[in-house]
Structure formats: C-alpha cells, structure tokens
Design a protein around this motif. Structure first.
Motif, PDB file in Angstrom:
ATOM      1  N   MET A   1       0.822  -1.184   0.000  1.00  0.00           N
ATOM      2  CA  MET A   1       0.000   0.000   0.000  1.00  0.00           C
ATOM      3  C   MET A   1       0.878   1.263   0.000  1.00  0.00           C
ATOM      4  SD  MET A   1      -3.047   0.801  -0.171  1.00  0.00           S
ATOM      5  CE  MET A   1      -4.075   2.185  -0.050  1.00  0.00           C
ATOM      6  N   PHE A   2       1.983   1.196   0.744  1.00  0.00           N
ATOM      7  CA  PHE A   2       2.900   2.327   0.808  1.00  0.00           C
ATOM      8  C   PHE A   2       3.444   2.671  -0.573  1.00  0.00           C
ATOM      9  CE2 PHE A   2       5.847   5.235   2.514  1.00  0.00           C
ATOM     10  CZ  PHE A   2       7.056   5.027   1.865  1.00  0.00           C
ATOM     11  N   VAL A   3       3.802   1.652  -1.340  1.00  0.00           N
ATOM     12  CA  VAL A   3       4.363   1.871  -2.670  1.00  0.00           C
ATOM     13  C   VAL A   3       3.323   2.500  -3.591  1.00  0.00           C
ATOM     14  CG1 VAL A   3       5.358   0.726  -4.677  1.00  0.00           C
ATOM     15  CG2 VAL A   3       6.010  -0.007  -2.385  1.00  0.00           C
ATOM     16  N   VAL A   4       2.079   2.051  -3.489  1.00  0.00           N
ATOM     17  CA  VAL A   4       1.016   2.588  -4.333  1.00  0.00           C
ATOM     18  C   VAL A   4       0.767   4.057  -4.000  1.00  0.00           C
ATOM     19  CG1 VAL A   4      -1.433   2.398  -4.908  1.00  0.00           C
ATOM     20  CG2 VAL A   4      -0.047   0.341  -4.639  1.00  0.00           C
ATOM     21  N   ARG A   5       0.697   4.387  -2.706  1.00  0.00           N
ATOM     22  CA  ARG A   5       0.487   5.776  -2.312  1.00  0.00           C
ATOM     23  C   ARG A   5       1.659   6.654  -2.741  1.00  0.00           C
ATOM     24  NH1 ARG A   5      -1.053   5.520   3.876  1.00  0.00           N
ATOM     25  NH2 ARG A   5       0.496   3.911   3.692  1.00  0.00           N
ATOM     26  N   PHE A   8       1.474   7.274  -6.444  1.00  0.00           N
ATOM     27  CA  PHE A   8       0.408   8.224  -6.753  1.00  0.00           C
ATOM     28  C   PHE A   8       0.847   9.659  -6.476  1.00  0.00           C
ATOM     29  CE2 PHE A   8      -3.652  10.067  -7.228  1.00  0.00           C
ATOM     30  CZ  PHE A   8      -3.805  10.965  -6.192  1.00  0.00           C
ATOM     31  N   TRP A   9       1.402   9.913  -5.297  1.00  0.00           N
ATOM     32  CA  TRP A   9       1.777  11.278  -4.943  1.00  0.00           C
ATOM     33  C   TRP A   9       2.963  11.774  -5.767  1.00  0.00           C
ATOM     34  CZ3 TRP A   9      -1.689  14.156  -3.182  1.00  0.00           C
ATOM     35  CH2 TRP A   9      -2.658  13.678  -2.305  1.00  0.00           C
ATOM     36  N   LEU A  10       3.894  10.896  -6.084  1.00  0.00           N
ATOM     37  CA  LEU A  10       5.000  11.302  -6.942  1.00  0.00           C
ATOM     38  C   LEU A  10       4.514  11.649  -8.345  1.00  0.00           C
ATOM     39  CD1 LEU A  10       7.818   8.867  -5.808  1.00  0.00           C
ATOM     40  CD2 LEU A  10       7.732  11.347  -5.498  1.00  0.00           C
ATOM     41  N   SER A  11       3.572  10.851  -8.849  1.00  0.00           N
ATOM     42  CA  SER A  11       3.002  11.148 -10.169  1.00  0.00           C
ATOM     43  C   SER A  11       2.236  12.461 -10.152  1.00  0.00           C
ATOM     44  CB  SER A  11       2.066  10.022 -10.605  1.00  0.00           C
ATOM     45  OG  SER A  11       2.761   8.809 -10.669  1.00  0.00           O
ATOM     46  N   PHE A  14       4.689  15.302 -10.102  1.00  0.00           N
ATOM     47  CA  PHE A  14       5.323  15.478 -11.403  1.00  0.00           C
ATOM     48  C   PHE A  14       4.379  16.175 -12.377  1.00  0.00           C
ATOM     49  CE2 PHE A  14       6.268  14.105 -15.731  1.00  0.00           C
ATOM     50  CZ  PHE A  14       7.563  14.581 -15.836  1.00  0.00           C
ATOM     51  N   LEU A  15       3.103  15.814 -12.351  1.00  0.00           N
ATOM     52  CA  LEU A  15       2.150  16.459 -13.245  1.00  0.00           C
ATOM     53  C   LEU A  15       1.971  17.933 -12.908  1.00  0.00           C
ATOM     54  CD1 LEU A  15      -0.555  13.675 -13.553  1.00  0.00           C
ATOM     55  CD2 LEU A  15       1.099  14.408 -15.284  1.00  0.00           C
ATOM     56  N   ILE A  16       2.033  18.260 -11.622  1.00  0.00           N
ATOM     57  CA  ILE A  16       1.873  19.653 -11.208  1.00  0.00           C
ATOM     58  C   ILE A  16       3.105  20.471 -11.582  1.00  0.00           C
ATOM     59  CG2 ILE A  16       1.709  21.159  -9.187  1.00  0.00           C
ATOM     60  CD1 ILE A  16      -0.084  19.008  -7.940  1.00  0.00           C
ATOM     61  N   MET A  17       4.293  19.888 -11.368  1.00  0.00           N
ATOM     62  CA  MET A  17       5.537  20.617 -11.631  1.00  0.00           C
ATOM     63  C   MET A  17       6.213  20.138 -12.909  1.00  0.00           C
ATOM     64  SD  MET A  17       7.250  20.893  -7.850  1.00  0.00           S
ATOM     65  CE  MET A  17       7.964  19.281  -7.995  1.00  0.00           C
ATOM     66  N   ALA A  18       5.452  19.781 -13.881  1.00  0.00           N
ATOM     67  CA  ALA A  18       6.014  19.269 -15.129  1.00  0.00           C
ATOM     68  C   ALA A  18       6.886  20.323 -15.795  1.00  0.00           C
ATOM     69  CB  ALA A  18       4.890  18.839 -16.067  1.00  0.00           C
ATOM     70  N   PRO A  19       7.951  19.894 -16.461  1.00  0.00           N
ATOM     71  CA  PRO A  19       8.824  20.860 -17.130  1.00  0.00           C
ATOM     72  C   PRO A  19       8.101  21.674 -18.202  1.00  0.00           C
ATOM     73  CG  PRO A  19       9.868  18.706 -17.029  1.00  0.00           C
ATOM     74  CD  PRO A  19       8.470  18.546 -16.535  1.00  0.00           C
ATOM     75  N   SER A  20       7.025  21.156 -18.753  1.00  0.00           N
ATOM     76  CA  SER A  20       6.304  21.897 -19.790  1.00  0.00           C
ATOM     77  C   SER A  20       5.478  23.040 -19.216  1.00  0.00           C
ATOM     78  CB  SER A  20       5.400  20.942 -20.574  1.00  0.00           C
ATOM     79  OG  SER A  20       4.431  20.398 -19.695  1.00  0.00           O
TER      80      SER A  20
END
Length: 91
Positions: A1-5, A8-11, A14-20
């Motif tokens: 469960m820890f890995v899934v959470r 999710f939060w890392l993804s 990344f989407l919020i701070m995407a280089p684009s």
C-alpha cells in the motif's frame, strides 16, 4: 500500500511541476537557496550585533565569536604517523 500511495503522490507532483509548465526548477532552487542564505545571515547579524545584549544567547554568541576571532599562540602539534609504523619483528 505504501508503494502505491508513494507512486500516486510522486506522479501527482510530477504532473503539477512538469517541465512543460514553464517553470525552471534549477533557477527556482538557486534563487530560493540564495534567499534563505541571506535571511540566515541577516538573522545572525541581528542576534549577535546589537549594541547591548539583553539575552543569554547574544552574550554566549559574542563570547564564542570573540574566542574564534582572537588568534591564540599555541605550540604546533607534532605530526604522528597514523597508523604507527610496523615493528621490526612483524616483517
């Protein structure tokens, strides 16, 4: 469960701070570091540089700085070999 959470939060991050998004992460980190360093220097100077010390921290800080800034005449330390040389019987 820890890995899934974590994934999710890392993804999401990344989407919020995407280089684009137009954000230069390196420049942002550099300016933040410079700002924090200047704020730290300012806090230290405000704490240790008043004309009269009202707190123990100020007095101790000034004493430490005075001890560091004053050159002390000490004998030069003799340099010893580390580790010590092997004894003759060990060969």
């Amino acid at each position: 469960m820890f890995v899934v959470r974590s994934a999710f939060w890392l993804s999401a991050a990344f989407l919020i701070m995407a280089p684009s998004a137009g954000m230069d992460v390196g420049a942002s980190a550099r300016t933040t570091g410079e700002r924090l360093a200047s704020q730290g220097a300012q806090a230290v100077s405000q704490t240790l540089m008043p004309a009269d010390c009202q707190s123990v921290e100020c007095a101790v800080g000034r004493t430490v700085l005075a001890q560091i800034a004053t050159p002390q005449a000490t004998e030069p330390a003799t340099m010893s070999a580390f580790p010590p040389p092997r004894p003759a019987w060990a060969y």
